[in-house]
Design an enzyme around this catalytic site. Structure first.
Site, PDB file in Angstrom:
ATOM      1  N   CYS A   1       0.776  -1.230  -0.024  1.00  0.00           N
ATOM      2  CA  CYS A   1      -0.044  -0.011  -0.069  1.00  0.00           C
ATOM      3  C   CYS A   1       0.967   1.075   0.006  1.00  0.00           C
ATOM      4  CB  CYS A   1      -0.897  -0.171   1.154  1.00  0.00           C
ATOM      5  SG  CYS A   1      -0.320  -0.440   2.866  1.00  0.00           S
TER       6      CYS A   1
ATOM      7  N   CYS B   1      -2.182  -2.878   8.939  1.00  0.00           N
ATOM      8  CA  CYS B   1      -1.758  -1.459   9.576  1.00  0.00           C
ATOM      9  C   CYS B   1      -1.261  -1.602  11.159  1.00  0.00           C
ATOM     10  CB  CYS B   1      -2.916  -0.436   9.431  1.00  0.00           C
ATOM     11  SG  CYS B   1      -3.702  -0.252   7.898  1.00  0.00           S
TER      12      CYS B   1
END
Lengths: 206, 137
Positions: free
Chosen positions: B37, B107
């Site tokens: 990402c 994350c």
């Protein structure tokens, strides 16, 4: 892979059409096989395009309106496979990702360990400069442009490495090569995203 | 998909954004990134070498809201903990606290990796300093 015999005349054939009765066959779900090509990573894009035009004509559903419902169905499927396959195969990165998938590699999630620390430093610095530029600090422009060039050069370097690995795999078909390709593709994606982001910000703040 | 209130809170009012002096021997710096990402996260801790307690923590993250919230929360949790306690922080604590959906779990893993990297850097510096001291004696 062994193809089943022709659905219409039950004879052996190879390719999209039966060599005996010319009936269109159920397309195999593989881009290379629709194009009648071996699974190779290095590929002549112009030859691919020529083949794409030729097959597009041959497989076009309009040519099958008077054929059996089965063949009409096959022509739709084959045409759609051909179009998708052309889009993927003409692009070296997408082509490599496709081959990796077909060879059983999981190309989705990747750990953080594939990004070398010194690259992360650079990425971080670039993001800082981008943020300053977004906030209107025109002095950051120089740093951003410099970083853009550096990352674009890195991407070109990766592309050259990929090209070599493509040839290597085509010759020897070793899994280790695919592993290397997969690592490089990850790095490339990371760098490519950065270059795109930089270009966006640079245009917006012009 | 909507972010949870807690993610939004940390995203809009991130705690402890900034940086500590990288060359300070009591500061450990962790830099991690996720290639898929494009996120990059820097997390720093300042440790009191006498007590082994983390006195300050700072972060700067370029990435999505969940990545920012995860690292912001991580710095809050780090302050006042000992180095060993900090190493025991698990990404699942961040997931639960922030109600992160499955697609955003990575994350929180990134934030856990950042904590571990920062503390490893601190320990490396301390070991190097001790080696110098030992040599001088």
């Amino acid at each position: 892979m062994e193809q089943p015999p022709c659905w219409q005349c039950n004879k052996k054939y190879t390719g999209l059409f039966c060599a005996h009765c010319n009936a269109l066959q159920c397309p195999v779900d593989d881009y290379y096989s629709v194009f009648g090509m071996e699974r190779k990573l290095s590929l002549d894009v112009q030859a691919l395009q020529a083949k794409f035009y030729e097959l597009s004509r041959l497989l076009h559903p309009d040519r099958f309106t008077r054929r059996s419902p089965l063949e009409r169905q096959y022509s739709l499927e084959a045409s759609s496979l051909l179009n998708k396959g052309y889009r993927v195969l003409r692009n070296p990165v997408q082509r490599a990702e496709y081959v990796l998938k077909k060879e059983g590699f999981d190309i989705g999630e990747q750990g953080t360990k594939d990004v070398p620390p010194e690259l992360l430093e650079e990425v971080f610095e670039l993001n800082m400069a981008l943020e300053e530029l977004k906030m209107g600090d025109q002095q950051a422009r120089g740093a951003v442009e410099e970083a853009r060039q550096r990352f674009a050069a890195m991407r070109d370097e990766i592309d050259r490495e990929l090209e070599q690995l493509f040839q290597q795999w085509d010759e020897k078909h070793e899994r280790a090569t695919l592993q290397q390709i997969r690592g490089l593709l990850n790095r490339r994606r990371y760098i490519h995203n950065l270059v795109t982001e930089v270009e966006n910000v640079a245009t917006l703040s012009n | 998909m909507a972010y949870s209130q807690k993610v939004l809170d940390h995203y809009n009012n991130p705690r402890n954004v900034g940086s500590l002096d990288k060359s300070d021997p009591n500061v450990g710096t962790g830099m991690v990134g996720a290639p898929e990402c494009g996120d990059v996260m820097k997390l720093q801790v300042k440790v009191n070498p006498q007590t082994g307690i983390i006195e300050d923590a700072k972060f700067k993250t370029f990435g999505c809201g969940s990545a920012i919230a995860s690292s912001s929360l991580a710095t809050e949790m780090l302050k006042g903990k000992t180095v060993e306690e900090a190493l025991a922080i698990k990404n699942t604590e961040l997931v639960n606290e922030l109600s992160l959906p499955p697609v955003k779990v990575h994350c929180s893993i990134l934030a856990e990796d950042a904590i571990k990297a920062a503390i490893a850097d601190y320990k490396r510096k301390q070991a190097a300093r001790e080696a110098v001291v030992a040599q001088a004696q």
